[in-house]
Every structure is written in structure tokens, then in C-alpha cells.
Enzyme design. Structure first.
Site, PDB file in Angstrom:
ATOM      1  CB  SER D  40     -36.409   4.133  54.094  1.00  0.00           C
ATOM      2  OG  SER D  40     -36.106   5.064  55.107  1.00  0.00           O
ATOM      3  CB  CYS D 157     -23.409  -0.937  74.035  1.00  0.00           C
ATOM      4  SG  CYS D 157     -24.313   0.456  74.720  1.00  0.00           S
ATOM      5  CE  LYS D 214     -32.234  -2.076  77.737  1.00  0.00           C
ATOM      6  NZ  LYS D 214     -31.764  -1.102  76.597  1.00  0.00           N
ATOM      7  CG  HIS D 252     -20.670   2.896  76.537  1.00  0.00           C
ATOM      8  ND1 HIS D 252     -20.869   4.275  75.932  1.00  0.00           N
ATOM      9  CD2 HIS D 252     -21.682   2.310  76.011  1.00  0.00           C
ATOM     10  CE1 HIS D 252     -22.102   4.257  75.356  1.00  0.00           C
ATOM     11  NE2 HIS D 252     -22.661   3.045  75.431  1.00  0.00           N
TER      12      HIS D 252
END
Lengths: 360, 360, 360, 360
Positions: D40, D157, D214, D252
Site C-alpha cells: 500500500s 474484544c 484468550k 458480541h
């Protein structure tokens, strides 16, 4: 009857998997050879598709343990099968070359790919519509110096939702001049992984790369005629196609408006022609031929993909909502199963027609 | 400026909830009155919609505690507000009678319902397109003997995805003669509960009751002219509409093909006309007017409902994929937010226009 | 063998439709009688479900033309069938009364309803787990003065995704003391229309009315014992259930953690016990018995509803992801088809067991 | 106040795009530097993400024209910004090395990556919970010989949907000993393209690679203490996590059961503690701090992802369904927005805390 040995070239992809699934227990054909990219070569089929088998049900036992071969090894295929289904995923020129090599090696190629659809001596086959296009195989072999090999292809999956309904009217003496069609196409048409779920939840995408062009061009060849060893498009029909991707697993739906060239059948005549429609695969009683190539549903909210795609083993076209059009003569909704009728199932029906007609 | 008191008749339904949500903190209007069926009457608004509030975010504080009134008690409304938004859910004749009663009681009615869309002296308003149709209000009042009251309505939500783009071309001197449109419409268009999830997961429904008829008829009135105290359809345009329900929450998408009547603009002219398009609401700087009524996206796979429906507070029409059509002159994809631009937001813009023009 | 005539009471609802679909061509049973509410009575079955037939495929020919009877006319049923499947949708007391009337009229009732699940002399049957609970029928008849009639019920659909896996361990000498389960349940579990698509697109609902209570209570009875003519709960097992609705058509998935009471099998022992698990329906070769009541998938991302729900005609429980639990002894994922194994298919298996054991 | 210049390393990916979107018009920070892979580098940001911009709305004008730099050119970053957000997508060791290089070059790194979450001197920050962990930065710099640079990370998250609710109870004197959690996680958590739509329509996947591990480990560090320049896990809490992917775009959801270590609060005490919960970000009035870090919904079917994820600019945790647990002390449902609170928004809040505390 001893079954005919067949190879699936590109067996690990989604269309290839569907061939494997649908050919399980086929009365005429038996998968004895699977080939794919060098990456998969040497593994058993089960190993090669581990974590990538996306069909319902499990891998058929008879194929699990076949060792995947390198698709480029054409001679190897020759030793193990009488013809091949081709559904490799490579760049266009490479597919063209590979399919030519198989044909040159005396292996008929029943292809799912689009590369040869505009090749003048390769028939784009829908057995109910243009079985007579097989006659071009003789010219194809001659021109290319092939002995027993040849190539036949099938058209783009999405046009199958309206080609048979249009053909039923054409052959009854009502040629269609103009077709407006907007498709709502299932995500399986994009292969695996295909469309991201982030793009398809609470969303539709009003674009499928190359699909509109194919949808406007391929029908002309399917409806065309053989002349001087070439297939000549029927340019008396013109099509405008808008193609959309919708969050549906399987089943391409088409909203269609038709303008007739001359004589205009009444709506009730159209329905009767559809209900009565039978063609070569039905007459030959090919194993994959749907008893009713066109099924008409009377409910005003059908066909629907999830409810109608599996009609007659997912090989029929389901139509409904036949009504007058405010601009053309009539309109209706058509649906066909894109990965069965529109891909592997259509390929198998092509092969069955070839067998019945003595080409394989 | 003291805000104008407004009532929402049918305040507990999905469109009514959207009015409540969108009018929160409106610079000109303040909801002071909510009415619904006798079943809800007497409860606070929060109680009345308990378990049925389907908007994002919570009920605005200023409305939570309003006591819901019986929609049939027109006199009560008169005491509390200067005009009403009508979005009641009753049978057609009952709605017609009720709206007439409100108007007769000196309360202007800005309606979301379809019942008056074919009434000859009731304007079907899209402020960018036919603001001048408000002039018929004088005739409407005269004919019916109403003093201050009157009725204006908005058209069916799905046509909004292509009306402004067509109008931009019309007013630039390119009248459109024929329109083929296929819509992919969101489930919020069916209200709550609307379509069952059993029908919308892995499925689309190629039918919405009455939608195609409205889509083919209402644009003619929107594009029409006032003559002798009546709105006369523009019959120079003909439309064919296929309407589908798709598993999308909000945002009606339309695949459109256009044939021009005479002069044909080039594709680049069309794009420029769309980009430059501004109209009455923009000139009047109405609070709900989108700065750009038509937003053109250059990407080949846009507009998409989830990604583009909220453009300019969900009040713009987003278009894309402008290209030649194989049968007509050009085609494109349009999108608008059906419950904002196509329903409550459109109603609010109508009321803002009425206010700016001195009718309320 | 002459087939046994059966009635379906509540035949027009979603569970009733599934009975009609699944009983088509059943080797032992033949639907000769359909009953529903007075609203449907007098119509042919096809008329009664017009626009409401939500099954894949069409209404079986043999049932299309049956005239729907009023479910309240128990005597009429008696004349036409040997036993009934009950899946009426009425208030609880009305269902209880109606099922009692059928049983009193010498018609065995194989019920899908929840009303009798906590009735002490009514067995909650999962043929693989508690076939011996049928012995309570004698006590049930005696107590109620019924001659040939009786009532058996099936448990809540969602517990089926883990009951057989737990039972396989219990009967091998590893009683389970504690179960944590979180379910992800399909929308078909809510009947038709059930959950609105506005609630299920891009969303899940972490609540199903009454489901958690049933899930924590019914297993105790299924695992219970007969004593003094009553079924006594097994209170040595305690369950905590969180139940969620997810946008899946069919197939209830359960995330389960288990703590054993005493002896703890190793993970490999658990897998072997599951793989080897066969029970009464398999031994009796009942037509609807899955050859493998528990199917274990080795892939780390299975079972998945769409891919695994149809395993062995949708009558197996598919499990996977067996692994240690950070708090309990082990955890796994279970899946069963809620409208087949969990509803009509389970009811049919119950009836087959009753027939094989001589109760009907 | 002059805004602080910030860089986004990994700016073209989905998390990077979200940083760009959320930092638009931030009161303290201004994106002046964007870096990504060499592929990029050299393009404008608009060019680099062409066809891959997956955020709602368009690319902010202030960033469109920034030229993307090679993320490996650490010195270049140093010249243009005061600290960086890191969300590069590379292999773990490469990320670790790169982040270390930025820190060594005096650039504080606010990371979204998981690689440093188990590094003993790197804090895993949730500002409401463990703002005091910032004190370890001194030790971190000392140990590594960094002057002004340092690394802080945010946790996975999905744990954010229940960490704050648990912390609110812990700090009120009710330590939690055991947590059973089952998550229903949105597809945006997998990045773009992430899960195939073929896997997520009419389906859920009961597996997310590494997520359960996790989820069971990171909370112990977040709840831990600093000792001898290291973060020491709180091993008094044990967690069992089942993680599922569901067809939801964002948000979530977690079904949680809690067992307290000693004292057990009543349900009403828990609710009051949650409602009253405020912490460091609220006291410091950080721009991204939600006024109510925990929002409790009284409806029995909430929180729901689509309806509650955007609560307080998508930075709050929404909880509901607090009730007794059949095995533990209580259970509830939690929800947080995974790509805002759980990713870029959480990173920005971390940076705001660092600024307020004088670290940047």
C-alpha cells in the site's frame, strides 16, 4: 451395465465437490479419477478437501480414498477414465489450453467453465433446448484434428432460471424478441469462500462481475443454429440483464419481462405450454432429467429460493407470477438451483445426453 | 422561535415510532400529542409501546410520558397541536374517514397512508419534485368546505429510490418515456412484525401485495399537473415494476432501465445532472432536506443497502452503476432509506415544506 | 402389513405439517384423519393450509384431499384412526382437557405439547433413554379409568441436543452431577410466523419464554424412575440453561459443560462411549431410529446447524469439540434437528416404540 | 488546544479503518500519519483502501489524501506523530518486533494486537478496570531501555461484554470465583473478508480459533496486580468460555453465570452496583468515556446486538436478564460493540487515559 469411468478435473473446488456428491451412486457413471492443482496432488481426496468440504453430507466413501492427481498430467487421466468433467479454477488461457489438451488426448471434456462458451465450434448445451447442437462435435473434431475427444460446455448458471421457459414458447411458435431480466443470485454462485458475510448480512450487492455480459450474450448462442461448422447466434432476441447478489445459499431467482416478436400467446396459453413442456432429456429418460423441466406454482408469492430450489432433485426450473407486463407482453418469476441445475447437475445431464447419443 | 406543536396519529406503530424518533429535537416541530387505537389510549406512550419499541435508541424523554389518546377523538387533537402526522393502521375506508375528520377540524394532515394517493385533489408530495402541487390545497379546501385543514400525502416508499433521478433528467429537458424497475425491498417496509424470519432467512420473496400496482401508478401523479382543481397524471411515462422482499433491515434498492422520449442525454450528462441536482427543499434549507438529494457512487458495486442507506441522514437517494442498457437507453441502481426518506422522514420534509410555504 | 390409521390433531400448524410430511410413505402408519380448529374444519387439508404450508416440498397427495375435522369432535376421530398425534395450539388447560378426552375415548395420544410433561403418570419419552418408562401406562390407565387410551409426551426440543450424549455416559457408569448449557436455537422452534425477520436479521435474542425453566426441569424426569405409579425426578443432576434465539432455520445447537458425580471418564472414553452408543430403537430397528443416535464429528468447528442437522434423516444428535472444561470435567457442542428429532420425528419414533412394545 | 498528531500503523485493515473513522473530529487527536504494508505504501489512503473501505460513511476528508507509508519505516513515523495506534496484520513475531521498534524510537504504542497481552511488563488495559496498571510503564521503559516509548495493549474484544460488570462487583467487595460464559460473537470480529457468507447464512459456527483460551486467560491479568515490575495474574478467578460465531455484523453477546468467592450480593444489590458504576474514565471525563459504563436494560429479551450495540456511542456494556443461576449464584447477559469498545474505540480510550495521566 458396467459403469463408465469418469474423471473430475478441479475436484477439490466447490463445483468439483458437487460433482463428487451428485455422481455418488449415479446409475451410469462412476468417479474413478480426481485431479486438482499440484498443491493437492498426492493427497487422498479426503485430505485434500479437509476443512474445505462445503457440501451437505459427507464425502462419498468411494471417493474419500482416491489419490488426487495433478490436473496438468493429462496422460494419467487417459488411463483411468473415459471422459472428464472440467471445473478447474485457473486463469482463462490456462483453462482453455488444459481443456484442449484433454480433448486432444481422446478424452471428451464436459466443462463447467466459461472460457469456451464463445468458441464458435463448442456447443453451449442445455439438453432440453439445443440437444441438436451436439452435431457440431464432428466439425469440432475435424477442425482441431481430435479423434475421440471434444469439448462441450454449459452456460452461465443464472440464465437457466428463464431459458427453458422462453424456449418452451419459442418452439411453440412464439419467438421472443426482447427480455428484461433482473436476477437475485445466491452466494454459492461465487464459490467458496466467495462473498464475505460482512457484505451479505443485512445487505445485497447490485453487481456480479461479468454476469450481465454473459447473461446477455450466451442465450443467443444457446438459441442459435449450426451453419458451416459454426454456431451462429440468434440475433433476433435481445436481452437486458441486471444481476444482484442476495443473502441466499442456493437458488438464482429471476424477474423476467418478455416481448414477443410477432404472435402473442395469451397468459393461459403460456401456462399450458410450460406445463406441457417436455424435451429430449425427458424422452430419453436420462437419469438426471427432471420429469417436469418447468414447474409452475400457482401461489402469488412463489417461486422462492429456499422453498423451491430442490424441486425435482433441483433440476427443474420453477416459475410463477405469470402476469401482464405494463411495458412488454408478459412477465414472470423463474428460479433454478444454481449449483445443481446451473452447475454440476447440468454438467451431468450434458454427459448423460452425450452418452445416450453415442458420443461417449 | 417557539416550536409548532404536532400530533402523531398512529403513534405506536412502526412508522409512528419513527416519527417520534426523528422529531426528537426537531428545530421547528415538537410532538405534544400522540394518539392510537382505543387499546392504547390512556397509557403513557412508554407503556403503550412497551415490548414493541423497535427503533434504535430509546424513546425520547419528551414523549415517554405523554398519555396516548384515542385517535378517533379529533377534537382532543385540535386542542393540543397545530397539525398532525397520520400513520394509523386501520382499514382503508376508516383511514379515509378519519383523515377527513382531522382536516375538517382545521388540522392539516400530513399523511403516510396510501388511501388518498389516488384522490384527485390530494397532492402526492416529494418536495424535490412537485412542490408546486401544494397549490391544489386551495381547491381541496374549497371543494370540501375545509377552512384551515387539508390533506397531503407521500407516495409509496419504494418509488423514492428512482423518482428523484428520473426527475432530474425530466426537468433538464430529457423526458423519460419508459421505466423498467425491479426492486429489492427491506423487511421494515412491511411494518412490525411483518415478514416472518422463517420466510426471510436464506430466502427472498418475489411478491409484495399491491406494491407493483402502486409503483406503476403513483409516479404518474407525482409527475402530473394541476388542471381544473385536480391533479392530472402524466401519461407520457409508462412503468413496469417487479417488487421483491429481501432479507435487509432498511433500504429499498431498485434496478432501473430508462428509455427517453426524445432527446437522449449521454451517460456523462446524466451523471452531471444528478450531481448538480438541487431543488426546492435545498433552496429553502429545510431542516430535513439532504444537501445532495442525489448522491452518485463511483464504485461498481454500489449502492448497497447497509452501506448507503444512511447517506445524508438517510434522506438522499444514492445511485450508481450508470451504464448503457441493452434494450433501453441507460440503466442504473438506486437506493433510498424506506423508513426515513420513504416514510417518516419524507413526511417531516413534507411538513417542513408546508411550513415554509405558509400552509401550516 | 396393513398400515395403522393415525390422526393428526392440530394438523394445520407447523408441527402438524411436519407430521404430515414425515408420515408420507411411513412403513407402519398412514394418516387417515386430520383435525384442527373449527375455523379449518370442513375444508380440505390443502385449502386449510393454503398460503400457510411452510414445509419443503408439496403437501402429500394422500392428505391434500382429506377433509379437516374439528379437533373437539373426539368421537369422529375414534371412527377413523387407531391413535393420534397431538400438536394442537390452544391454551394449556384446553389442551390438557382435549388430550384427556382422546385418551378416555380409547385413543392413545402421542403428544408434542408441554402440558403433560410435569404430570406424574405421563412419561416424557426419548426412546433411546427411557423406553422403560412406558410401563407407567398401566398405572396411568388404571388411575384414570381409561381402557385402551393413554398419553405419552416428548420433551422440549432443545434438550435433545445433549440428553443422549449425557445418557450414554450415565448408563456406562459415569453419572453426571452438573450441566451448564447455553443453547443457540433455530427460529422454527417458535412456530410460524414466530420471530419477526426485523428481530432476526443481524441480531440474536437472548431469551425464549419458558425455555430455560423447561430445560432445567424436564431432563430430571426423563432420567427419573417409576415408583408407586409415578415418575420420580432424578435430583442428582442439576442443570443451568441459557437459551438464545439465533437466525438459523432449523437445528438447535448447545454448548455444554459437564461435571461428573464420581468417576470421571477420560475424553477418549467419552468419545468411545458416544460412538458405540446404541439403544432400544436401534435394537428394535424402528423405522425412524437413526442407525447412530450420536454422531461425533472430528472437525474443530462442527457441529454446525445447516451442515449437520440432517444427519441420519435429522434423527441423530451430532456432537463435536469434546475437550476439557476449565471449571467442570469436560465440555462439548451438541446439535439436533428441532422440528424433526425435536418434534414430529421424535413423536413418530415414540409411536413406533409404542407399536413395537404392543401399546398400539 | 493544538491536537496531538497520531499515526495509525496498519491503517488499511478493518481495525485501522475504524481508527480512521472514529478519530475523525476527535477533540484531542489528529491522524497525521498512516502506515501499512509495502504493497500500500506510496498510494494515497483513498487509493490504498479503494474497494476495501468497509466502514459506514465515507473516508474522512482529512485522511483521504494522506500518503500511506511503509509500516516498517519507523523513523518516518517518528517525524510525523507523537504516538501510534498499532493494528498491523502480520505474523506474531513480526508484530512483536515492529511494536518494540516503535517504542524504542520514542513512540508510545497503543496496540490492538494480541502479541503483547501475555508480556509481563505490558499492561492489558481497560481504563474503567485497571487504570493503575499504567504504573508499570516505568518498569517497562527501564527494563527495555526505552526513553519515551512504551507499549500498552487492550484485551480480546469478546471479554469486554462481561469484564466491567464483574469488576463492578469485585470492587464493591464481592470477589467472583467462577465464571461460565458462552459468547455469540459478530462476524466483524474476524476482520475482512473473515467468515464466508456460505458459512454464516442459516448457520452458526461453534468455534473461533484461540478465542476460548484468550477469554480464560486475559481477564486474570486485567484483574491482576503489579509486583516487582510485573503484572501478576489474579488466580482467584477461574473462567470457562465457549465461543461461537453468529450471523451478526457487530456486537458480541455473552451469556454469563457467576459464582462469588465469599459474600454474595443479592440480585438487587448487583443491579444497583451496576447502575452506580463509574470509574476513572468517567471521572476524568475522557472524550470517549461512556457516561454509563454499564447500562442495564429491564426488558426480558435484551440486550440484543443490533438494538443495543450502539449504546452511548458503542462504548458502554449493556447488560440484562440478571437472574439466579441454577448452579452458580447469578447469571446475566452482557453485550458490547466489538469493533468500537472492543477494538478501535477501546484503543482510543486507552490513549485518552494515557494523555490524561501524562504518559503522552
Amino acid at each position: 451395465m458396467k459403469k463408465i469411468s469418469v474423471g473430475v478435473i478441479g475436484a477439490t473446488g466447490m463445483v468439483g465437490q458437487n460433482y463428487i456428491r451428485l455422481l455418488n451412486d449415479h446409475p451410469w457413471f462412476e468417479v474413478t479419477y480426481v485431479a486438482a492443482s499440484p498443491r493437492s496432488a498426492g493427497k487422498t481426496y479426503a485430505q485434500a478437501v479437509a476443512g474445505r468440504w462445503v457440501m451437505d453430507g459427507d464425502i462419498p466413501e468411494s471417493v474419500r480414498h482416491l489419490v488426487v492427481q495433478d490436473a496438468a498430467q493429462v496422460a494419467a487421466a487417459k488411463a483411468h477414465c473415459a471422459f472428464v468433467f472440467s471445473c478447474v479454477d485457473m486463469d482463462k488461457q490456462a483453462i482453455r489450453d488444459l481443456e484442449n489438451q484433454y480433448a486432444a488426448a481422446d478424452l471428451p471434456v464436459v466443462s463447467n467453465n466459461s472460457v469456451h462458451r464463445q468458441t464458435a465450434d463448442v456447443p453451449v448445451l442445455i439438453p432440453e433446448i439445443n440437444a441438436e447442437h451436439l452435431e457440431i462435435i464432428t466439425a469440432q473434431r475435424q477442425k482441431r484434428g481430435w479423434q475421440k475427444g471434444f469439448i462441450v460446455v454449459k452456460p452461465n448458471c443464472s440464465i437457466q432460471s428463464y431459458m427453458a421457459p422462453i424456449h418452451a414458447l419459442r418452439q411453440a411458435g412464439y419467438p421472443v424478441a426482447k427480455v428484461f431480466v433482473t436476477t437475485l443470485q445466491a452466494v454459492s454462485g461465487a464459490g467458496y469462500p466467495g462473498n464475505a458475510s460482512l457484505d451479505m448480512i443485512d445487505n445485497v450487492i447490485p453487481f456480479i462481475n461479468g454476469e450481465e455480459e454473459k447473461s446477455e450474450k450466451e442465450p443467443l448462442k444457446v438459441f442459435g443454429k449450426i451453419a458451416a461448422g459454426e454456431l451462429i447466434d440468434d440475433n433476433a432476441i435481445a436481452i437486458s440483464a441486471h444481476c444482484n447478489r442476495v443473502p441466499v445459499i442456493d437458488g438464482h431467482l429471476a424477474c423476467v419481462s418478455l416481448a414477443f416478436a410477432e404472435k402473442k400467446p395469451s397468459l393461459s396459453q403460456i401456462r399450458e405450454l410450460w406445463l406441457a413442456y417436455r424435451s429430449v432429456p425427458q424422452q430419453l429418460q436420462l437419469p438426471f432429467a427432471p420429469p417436469h423441466p418447468i414447474v409452475y406454482r400457482e401461489e402469488n408469492n412463489r417461486p422462492q429460493p429456499r422453498k423451491d430450489r430442490d424441486t425435482e432433485n433441483a433440476m427443474s426450473v420453477t416459475v410463477g407470477r405469470l402476469r401482464p407486463c405494463n411495458l412488454f407482453d408478459c412477465r414472470f418469476v423463474g428460479l433454478s438451483h444454481n449449483t445443481v441445475r446451473g452447475a454440476a447437475g447440468g454438467g451431468i445431464l450434458n454427459a448423460e445426453l452425450l452418452k445416450a447419443k453415442g458420443y461417449i
